[in-house]
Design a protein around this motif. Structure first.
Motif, PDB file in Angstrom:
ATOM      1  N   ASP A  46       0.850  -1.196   0.000  1.00  0.00           N
ATOM      2  CA  ASP A  46       0.000   0.000   0.000  1.00  0.00           C
ATOM      3  C   ASP A  46       0.881   1.240   0.000  1.00  0.00           C
ATOM      4  O   ASP A  46       2.018   1.224   0.503  1.00  0.00           O
ATOM      5  CB  ASP A  46      -0.892   0.000   1.242  1.00  0.00           C
ATOM      6  CG  ASP A  46      -2.205   0.749   1.017  1.00  0.00           C
ATOM      7  OD1 ASP A  46      -2.313   1.447  -0.010  1.00  0.00           O
ATOM      8  OD2 ASP A  46      -3.106   0.616   1.860  1.00  0.00           O
ATOM      9  N   ASP A  47       0.369   2.339  -0.579  1.00  0.00           N
ATOM     10  CA  ASP A  47       1.080   3.619  -0.552  1.00  0.00           C
ATOM     11  C   ASP A  47       0.888   4.277   0.816  1.00  0.00           C
ATOM     12  O   ASP A  47      -0.206   4.237   1.389  1.00  0.00           O
ATOM     13  CB  ASP A  47       0.555   4.555  -1.637  1.00  0.00           C
ATOM     14  CG  ASP A  47       0.933   4.090  -3.033  1.00  0.00           C
ATOM     15  OD1 ASP A  47       1.932   3.348  -3.150  1.00  0.00           O
ATOM     16  OD2 ASP A  47       0.231   4.457  -3.988  1.00  0.00           O
ATOM     17  N   LEU A  48       1.960   4.881   1.316  1.00  0.00           N
ATOM     18  CA  LEU A  48       1.896   5.555   2.614  1.00  0.00           C
ATOM     19  C   LEU A  48       1.877   7.071   2.485  1.00  0.00           C
ATOM     20  O   LEU A  48       1.424   7.762   3.404  1.00  0.00           O
ATOM     21  CB  LEU A  48       3.093   5.138   3.467  1.00  0.00           C
ATOM     22  CG  LEU A  48       3.094   3.657   3.884  1.00  0.00           C
ATOM     23  CD1 LEU A  48       4.414   3.288   4.534  1.00  0.00           C
ATOM     24  CD2 LEU A  48       1.933   3.372   4.830  1.00  0.00           C
ATOM     25  N   PHE A  49       2.365   7.603   1.366  1.00  0.00           N
ATOM     26  CA  PHE A  49       2.412   9.057   1.190  1.00  0.00           C
ATOM     27  C   PHE A  49       2.080   9.411  -0.254  1.00  0.00           C
ATOM     28  O   PHE A  49       2.367   8.638  -1.177  1.00  0.00           O
ATOM     29  CB  PHE A  49       3.800   9.617   1.532  1.00  0.00           C
ATOM     30  CG  PHE A  49       4.206   9.413   2.956  1.00  0.00           C
ATOM     31  CD1 PHE A  49       3.790  10.278   3.944  1.00  0.00           C
ATOM     32  CD2 PHE A  49       5.008   8.331   3.303  1.00  0.00           C
ATOM     33  CE1 PHE A  49       4.160  10.085   5.261  1.00  0.00           C
ATOM     34  CE2 PHE A  49       5.386   8.125   4.618  1.00  0.00           C
ATOM     35  CZ  PHE A  49       4.950   9.002   5.600  1.00  0.00           C
ATOM     36  N   THR A  50       1.485  10.583  -0.407  1.00  0.00           N
ATOM     37  CA  THR A  50       1.338  11.197  -1.714  1.00  0.00           C
ATOM     38  C   THR A  50       2.414  12.265  -1.817  1.00  0.00           C
ATOM     39  O   THR A  50       2.413  13.237  -1.055  1.00  0.00           O
ATOM     40  CB  THR A  50      -0.056  11.824  -1.878  1.00  0.00           C
ATOM     41  OG1 THR A  50      -1.048  10.820  -1.696  1.00  0.00           O
ATOM     42  CG2 THR A  50      -0.198  12.451  -3.254  1.00  0.00           C
ATOM     43  N   ARG A  51       3.359  12.095  -2.730  1.00  0.00           N
ATOM     44  CA  ARG A  51       4.513  12.976  -2.783  1.00  0.00           C
ATOM     45  C   ARG A  51       4.347  14.064  -3.837  1.00  0.00           C
ATOM     46  O   ARG A  51       3.770  13.825  -4.903  1.00  0.00           O
ATOM     47  CB  ARG A  51       5.775  12.165  -3.077  1.00  0.00           C
ATOM     48  CG  ARG A  51       6.375  11.535  -1.832  1.00  0.00           C
ATOM     49  CD  ARG A  51       7.291  10.379  -2.136  1.00  0.00           C
ATOM     50  NE  ARG A  51       6.546   9.132  -2.245  1.00  0.00           N
ATOM     51  CZ  ARG A  51       7.095   7.953  -2.440  1.00  0.00           C
ATOM     52  NH1 ARG A  51       8.397   7.858  -2.573  1.00  0.00           N
ATOM     53  NH2 ARG A  51       6.363   6.865  -2.522  1.00  0.00           N
ATOM     54  N   SER A  52       4.829  15.267  -3.502  1.00  0.00           N
ATOM     55  CA  SER A  52       4.804  16.407  -4.414  1.00  0.00           C
ATOM     56  C   SER A  52       5.988  17.300  -4.084  1.00  0.00           C
ATOM     57  O   SER A  52       6.759  17.022  -3.163  1.00  0.00           O
ATOM     58  CB  SER A  52       3.492  17.185  -4.274  1.00  0.00           C
ATOM     59  OG  SER A  52       3.456  17.879  -3.031  1.00  0.00           O
ATOM     60  N   ARG A  53       6.108  18.402  -4.819  1.00  0.00           N
ATOM     61  CA  ARG A  53       7.194  19.343  -4.540  1.00  0.00           C
ATOM     62  C   ARG A  53       7.039  19.994  -3.174  1.00  0.00           C
ATOM     63  O   ARG A  53       7.991  20.547  -2.628  1.00  0.00           O
ATOM     64  CB  ARG A  53       7.239  20.424  -5.624  1.00  0.00           C
ATOM     65  CG  ARG A  53       7.742  19.916  -6.968  1.00  0.00           C
ATOM     66  CD  ARG A  53       7.794  21.032  -7.988  1.00  0.00           C
ATOM     67  NE  ARG A  53       6.483  21.567  -8.263  1.00  0.00           N
ATOM     68  CZ  ARG A  53       6.252  22.568  -9.112  1.00  0.00           C
ATOM     69  NH1 ARG A  53       7.262  23.143  -9.743  1.00  0.00           N
ATOM     70  NH2 ARG A  53       5.021  22.995  -9.333  1.00  0.00           N
ATOM     71  N   ASN A  54       5.832  19.961  -2.602  1.00  0.00           N
ATOM     72  CA  ASN A  54       5.587  20.589  -1.311  1.00  0.00           C
ATOM     73  C   ASN A  54       5.785  19.641  -0.140  1.00  0.00           C
ATOM     74  O   ASN A  54       5.593  20.037   1.007  1.00  0.00           O
ATOM     75  CB  ASN A  54       4.167  21.166  -1.268  1.00  0.00           C
ATOM     76  CG  ASN A  54       3.972  22.260  -2.289  1.00  0.00           C
ATOM     77  OD1 ASN A  54       4.900  23.015  -2.572  1.00  0.00           O
ATOM     78  ND2 ASN A  54       2.788  22.351  -2.852  1.00  0.00           N
ATOM     79  N   GLY A  55       6.139  18.383  -0.391  1.00  0.00           N
ATOM     80  CA  GLY A  55       6.373  17.461   0.709  1.00  0.00           C
ATOM     81  C   GLY A  55       5.685  16.128   0.489  1.00  0.00           C
ATOM     82  O   GLY A  55       5.387  15.735  -0.644  1.00  0.00           O
TER      83      GLY A  55
END
Length: 302
Positions: A46-55
């Motif tokens: 399962d995914d634990l984080f949604t990642r972006s340029r903001n964190g």
């Protein structure tokens, strides 16, 4: 790489909000943290984080996992610290600092000490009254944007970290500035844009204009609000332009909601100081001071 290592890395990302911040706290590279997170997500399916340029934004699965493992890992860390000769902290440390710096840097660095028993009482405000309170015994340590004046001779200051200041506005504001005129006469090129200021005296803005343009800002003032986070909000809403520390505006710059309006070969800096009374500090105060100095080596200019 044990399951415990993977969970430790996950918890640092969860609590600090980004892989980069977690890497700094753990003393490893950002790619190493990314690889550990990928292995844990693969193991959990399962995914634990949604990642972006903001964190890194935690998923519902991450919230659940953090609730389950956080208290247990904290207990293990405290036990290991005590066995390694770092006893549980005792006492209360009264700290004064600006609200923006407290939120962005001070609390992430110091909050883990609370798991070892230390109590933090933080007073937010301007450097000058905080330094007076420190001299009078009302505070134990101040993160100050100014060196203590000579009249407060009972205080001692240690250079701590440099703030880098940027002149920023919305893309709309940036398009209204003639680049040729900005290069030749920046004061005139920017004069039509209203200012969003921290105080009526325009302390940060005036310092930038004086150091970079050798002039006072002739611009009209549209908003005065004594909180740099609120200044940032007003500028993003296109109320005007302002000067803010890089650590505060970088997420908006990365997102494209703000642009840097003026660049210099040498960025304008302001040194922050850790200030205590000249008398020997209590062990808890010295622990906080030392921890902040250690963390500052990983921040670079703010």
């Amino acid at each position: 790489m044990t399951e415990l290592d993977l969970l430790t890395t996950f918890l640092e990302i969860y609590r600090r909000g980004s892989l980069t911040a977690a890497a700094g706290a753990l003393g490893v590279s950002q790619p190493a943290v990314s690889g550990q997170l990928a292995r844990l997500e693969e193991r959990l399916g399962d995914d634990l984080f949604t990642r972006s340029r903001n964190g890194a934004r935690p998923t519902d699965r991450a919230h659940e996992l953090a609730r389950r493992i956080g208290p247990h890992l904290d207990g293990l860390r405290q036990a290991l610290a005590e066995d390694a000769g770092e006893p549980a902290c005792r006492g209360t440390v009264r700290i004064g600092a600006a609200g923006e710096f407290t939120q962005a840097r001070l609390l992430p660095a110091l909050a883990p000490l609370s798991r070892r028993g230390l109590v933090l009482h933080i007073t937010l405000g301007l450097s000058e009254p905080l330094l007076v309170s420190l001299a009078e015994g009302g505070l134990d340590l101040v993160a100050s944007s100014v060196r203590p004046p000579a009249k407060l001779r009972t205080l001692t200051a240690t250079p701590f970290v440099d703030e880098e200041f940027l002149l920023v506005g919305t893309p709309t504001a940036a398009r209204s500035v003639d680049p040729l005129r900005l290069a030749e006469d920046p004061v005139a090129a920017l004069a039509h844009l209203p200012l969003v200021a921290y105080a009526e005296e325009l302390p940060i803005i005036r310092r930038y204009w004086r150091s970079e343009f050798r002039s006072r800002p002739p611009n009209p003032v549209s908003v005065v609000v004594p909180d740099l986070r609120a200044v940032l909000t007003a500028v993003i809403a296109d109320a005007g332009i302002t000067v803010l520390p890089r650590y505060l505006v970088e997420p908006a710059l990365n997102a494209g909601s703000l642009e840097q309006l003026h660049r210099t070969p040498v960025p304008p800096l302001n040194t922050l100081y850790l200030v205590t009374r000249a008398e020997p500090a209590a062990p808890a105060v010295e622990l906080v001071r030392r921890r902040l100095l250690e963390h500052a080596t990983t921040w670079g200019p703010l």
